[in-house]
Scaffold this motif. Structure first.
Motif, mmCIF file in Angstrom:
data_model
loop_
_atom_site.group_PDB
_atom_site.id
_atom_site.type_symbol
_atom_site.label_atom_id
_atom_site.label_comp_id
_atom_site.label_asym_id
_atom_site.label_seq_id
_atom_site.Cartn_x
_atom_site.Cartn_y
_atom_site.Cartn_z
ATOM 1 N N UNK A 66 50.581 -137.936 55.625
ATOM 2 C CA UNK A 66 50.826 -136.886 54.635
ATOM 3 C C UNK A 66 51.635 -135.752 55.251
ATOM 4 N N UNK A 67 51.889 -134.720 54.441
ATOM 5 C CA UNK A 67 52.736 -133.617 54.908
ATOM 6 C C UNK A 67 52.030 -132.733 55.933
ATOM 7 N N UNK A 68 50.749 -132.940 56.139
ATOM 8 C CA UNK A 68 49.981 -132.214 57.156
ATOM 9 C C UNK A 68 49.153 -133.226 57.940
ATOM 10 N N UNK A 69 48.908 -132.967 59.212
ATOM 11 C CA UNK A 69 48.058 -133.896 59.985
ATOM 12 C C UNK A 69 46.666 -133.994 59.376
ATOM 13 N N UNK A 70 46.034 -135.139 59.556
ATOM 14 C CA UNK A 70 44.716 -135.340 58.979
ATOM 15 C C UNK A 70 43.685 -134.403 59.594
ATOM 16 N N UNK A 71 43.956 -133.888 60.765
ATOM 17 C CA UNK A 71 43.045 -132.927 61.374
ATOM 18 C C UNK A 71 42.886 -131.665 60.548
ATOM 19 N N UNK A 72 43.934 -131.274 59.801
ATOM 20 C CA UNK A 72 43.845 -130.101 58.930
ATOM 21 C C UNK A 72 42.807 -130.343 57.837
ATOM 22 N N UNK A 73 42.774 -131.558 57.309
ATOM 23 C CA UNK A 73 41.819 -131.872 56.242
ATOM 24 C C UNK A 73 40.386 -131.912 56.782
ATOM 25 N N UNK A 74 40.240 -132.398 57.994
ATOM 26 C CA UNK A 74 38.919 -132.382 58.630
ATOM 27 C C UNK A 74 38.443 -130.945 58.834
ATOM 28 N N UNK A 75 39.332 -130.091 59.283
ATOM 29 C CA UNK A 75 38.964 -128.696 59.513
ATOM 30 C C UNK A 75 38.575 -128.017 58.202
ATOM 31 N N UNK A 76 39.327 -128.265 57.143
ATOM 32 C CA UNK A 76 38.994 -127.686 55.839
ATOM 33 C C UNK A 76 37.626 -128.145 55.361
#
Length: 282
Positions: A66-76
């Motif tokens: 996606x347009x952001x790393x999956x780590x951003x979604x984990x952090x959210x």
């Protein structure tokens, strides 16, 4: 040893049935683990759980699909769950203590009304809630999800904690009152330290429910990719990659299970203790 008419021990049949049920329940998870290491064509053309050509490409490419790393979604998701857990534990504990130990007008009526809300379908309130949060300007933030947690809206957890508090001997409260403790000191010094198993149970289930709450997060968090949580990202992942990248989707889905499994294993003892002692009045 008890045997059936055919001479087979009942214990063996019982254990065999348990093992069979375990295999049925674990097979989807085992298949997902196996498929995450397979190539795209092999996922649906091979029934074997052992990959013919194991690869980590699904994890590497899926992390940045996606347009952001999956780590951003984990952090959210972690931030959202942490705030929800703090709010739910804090507010539900206070509400449960009031229902279990304090005396005030219409207590039984209010407790009954609270229990009735458990039977109220979530979809019956979603429209007025959305209109309210939209007028408050909260849509597009985490406030519609976490703010209600600080108002003890989860009747199930309030009921769970009420039952646990009722199992604590009231003689402890009487002794504290003799020493001059008021309601707040009674709660903080006597009741709260004994609630550890029930608090852990509330925290674990709140974490799991919030982590898996796809609908509310999709509805309130907005359309920016940087605000996505793991469930929303997985859905967007499928939309973005269509049917050609199921390996990446399964790999990210497997990673999304790790926080839940880790949280459960870390507090497993307290969870079992909290559930087993709830409802027994001392």
């Amino acid at each position: 040893m008890t045997r059936t008419r055919s001479g087979v021990p009942i214990r063996i049949l019982t254990y065999g049935g348990i093992v069979l049920a375990l295999v049925v329940m674990l097979y989807p998870l085992l298949w997902m683990i196996s498929a995450s290491f397979k190539t795209g064509p092999e996922i649906f053309h091979s029934v074997s759980l052992v990959p013919q050509e194991p690869t980590l490409d699904n994890y590497v490419s899926g992390w940045t699909a996606l347009r952001a790393p999956f780590g951003v979604f984990f952090l959210n998701s972690v931030i959202l769950c942490a705030v929800a857990v703090i709010g739910n534990v804090f507010s539900c504990t206070l509400a449960a203590f009031a229902f279990a130990r304090l005396r005030f007008p219409l207590k039984r009526v209010l407790f009954g009304v609270m229990l009735l809300t458990i039977m109220l379908p979530f979809h019956a309130t979603i429209v007025p809630q959305f209109v309210l949060f939209q007028r408050l300007g909260w849509v597009g933030t985490i406030l519609p999800i976490v703010a209600p947690k600080f108002l003890a809206v989860d009747a199930f957890f309030v009921f769970l904690l009420v039952q646990f508090i009722r199992s604590i001997p009231s003689s402890l409260d009487d002794a504290a009152k003799i020493d001059g403790c008021g309601p707040f000191r009674l709660f903080g010094w006597v009741t709260l330290p004994l609630l550890t198993p029930a608090l852990a149970t509330t925290a674990i289930f709140t974490f799991i429910f919030t982590w898996n709450d796809f609908f509310s997060q999709l509805l309130y968090l907005g359309n920016s990719v940087n605000t996505y949580t793991v469930p929303v990202a997985l859905r967007a992942f499928i939309d973005a990659t269509s049917l050609s990248s199921w390996g990446q989707t399964l790999a990210m889905s497997l990673l999304s299970l790790l926080p839940i499994i880790g949280f459960f294993l870390a507090f497993q003892r307290l969870l079992v203790e909290g559930i087993s002692t709830t409802g027994f009045k001392g």
